[in-house]
Design an enzyme around this catalytic site. Sequence first.
Site, PDB file in Angstrom:
ATOM      1  N   ASP A 292       0.859  -1.190   0.000  1.00 40.77           N
ATOM      2  CA  ASP A 292       0.000   0.000   0.000  1.00 40.77           C
ATOM      3  C   ASP A 292       0.888   1.230   0.000  1.00 40.77           C
ATOM      4  O   ASP A 292       1.685   1.429   0.910  1.00 40.77           O
ATOM      5  CB  ASP A 292      -0.890  -0.012   1.249  1.00 40.77           C
ATOM      6  CG  ASP A 292      -2.069   0.950   1.151  1.00 40.77           C
ATOM      7  OD1 ASP A 292      -1.940   1.965   0.433  1.00 40.77           O
ATOM      8  OD2 ASP A 292      -3.097   0.697   1.800  1.00 40.77           O
ATOM      9  N   ARG A 294      -0.319   4.412  -0.282  1.00 44.88           N
ATOM     10  CA  ARG A 294      -1.133   5.599  -0.026  1.00 44.88           C
ATOM     11  C   ARG A 294      -0.629   6.392   1.183  1.00 44.88           C
ATOM     12  O   ARG A 294       0.045   5.851   2.060  1.00 44.88           O
ATOM     13  CB  ARG A 294      -2.589   5.203   0.206  1.00 44.88           C
ATOM     14  CG  ARG A 294      -3.295   4.706  -1.034  1.00 44.88           C
ATOM     15  CD  ARG A 294      -4.681   4.186  -0.720  1.00 44.88           C
ATOM     16  NE  ARG A 294      -4.643   2.945   0.063  1.00 44.88           N
ATOM     17  CZ  ARG A 294      -5.718   2.259   0.410  1.00 44.88           C
ATOM     18  NH1 ARG A 294      -6.931   2.686   0.046  1.00 44.88           N
ATOM     19  NH2 ARG A 294      -5.602   1.152   1.113  1.00 44.88           N
TER      20      ARG A 294
END
EC number: 3.5.4.25
Length: 360
Positions: A292, A294
């Site tokens: 991930d 983000r």
Amino acid sequence: MALRPNTTELIARARADLRMGVPVVLQSADRLALILAAETLSAARLADVRALGGKPVLAVTARRAETLKAQVYDGDLARIVLPKDAGISWIQALADPADDLRMPMKGPFECDRGGDVASHRAAINLTKAARLLPAALVLELSDLSQVTDLTTVPLAEACSGFHDTSPLHSVISARLPLEVSEAGRLHVFRPEDGAEEHYAVEIGQPPRDVPVLSRLHSACFTGDLLGSLKCDCGPQLRGALRQMGEEGAGVLLYLNQEGRGIGLANKMRAYALQDQGFDTVEANHRLGFEDDERDFRIGAEILKTLGFLSVRLMTNNPKKVAMMEHTGIVVTERVPLKVGENIHNKAYLATKARKSGHLL
């Protein structure tokens, strides 16, 4: 002179240059490095790089190096020395895992070890920020006279800047009647670094002195707009808005971090790898990304700008709860959002639960 671009603006210019295949320079007090994105590198520019002399290397992440079986001497990256006869196809085959199964043995590789890798790390970070494959051709230079008219970024500022969240500024907000509530309002926020804008959808007039029903939702073109069955994003988006409408108040943060922060093109590359039999996490790793990528601090900053300091957070991801708490937003309740499972995404959701800790 105030008319000259500052470091943030130079980094934004560098991102755009790399997307077009234009090289950029990273400069420190005693080092110069020419960098080009592997994905957009052309044969003509590769020839120009070789004409400069020196020893060009391909910097790849440790995740990608693991698939390539290249030696990782620098923790989070590997520096693969270009053979004298290596062309564009060789470089792009190392950067792009699309043909890994057809051509699994690409080595053995000569990998650099020792020395300063700050410019190589910054080069990879720049390609990620440009939403390109995280691989960059890097050539140490002796002086700037070897290259002219290229965007030159101070290395120290480039390295530190990737760990910070660019300040966000409110651009505009306006009333936006929605199916779930006629009392809707859309807020647009723009980061200083020239990256994608982010949005806040406010339902009703939620008071600022009590926890607001809130969701951090990352943009998903395929799920939100096209109704893709490969993920649960579209049902989560509509389910969250519906619940906010039913309660009469809420804030949905729509963050432009497609594909867990790797961009739509790379997400489609990950989907292609999933069709080869890899799960969602394995596909990201083979591309050279983490599970991930983000930055949820963006959502926390927007909430604070809107005046909210506590939330009832709609999520199945405990990492979002931890991030909110870390940034000073109090999470008084985690509100589950279990919608959208189907035969096409059942394995995907199981992988999120098993490998990413989602509470499904």
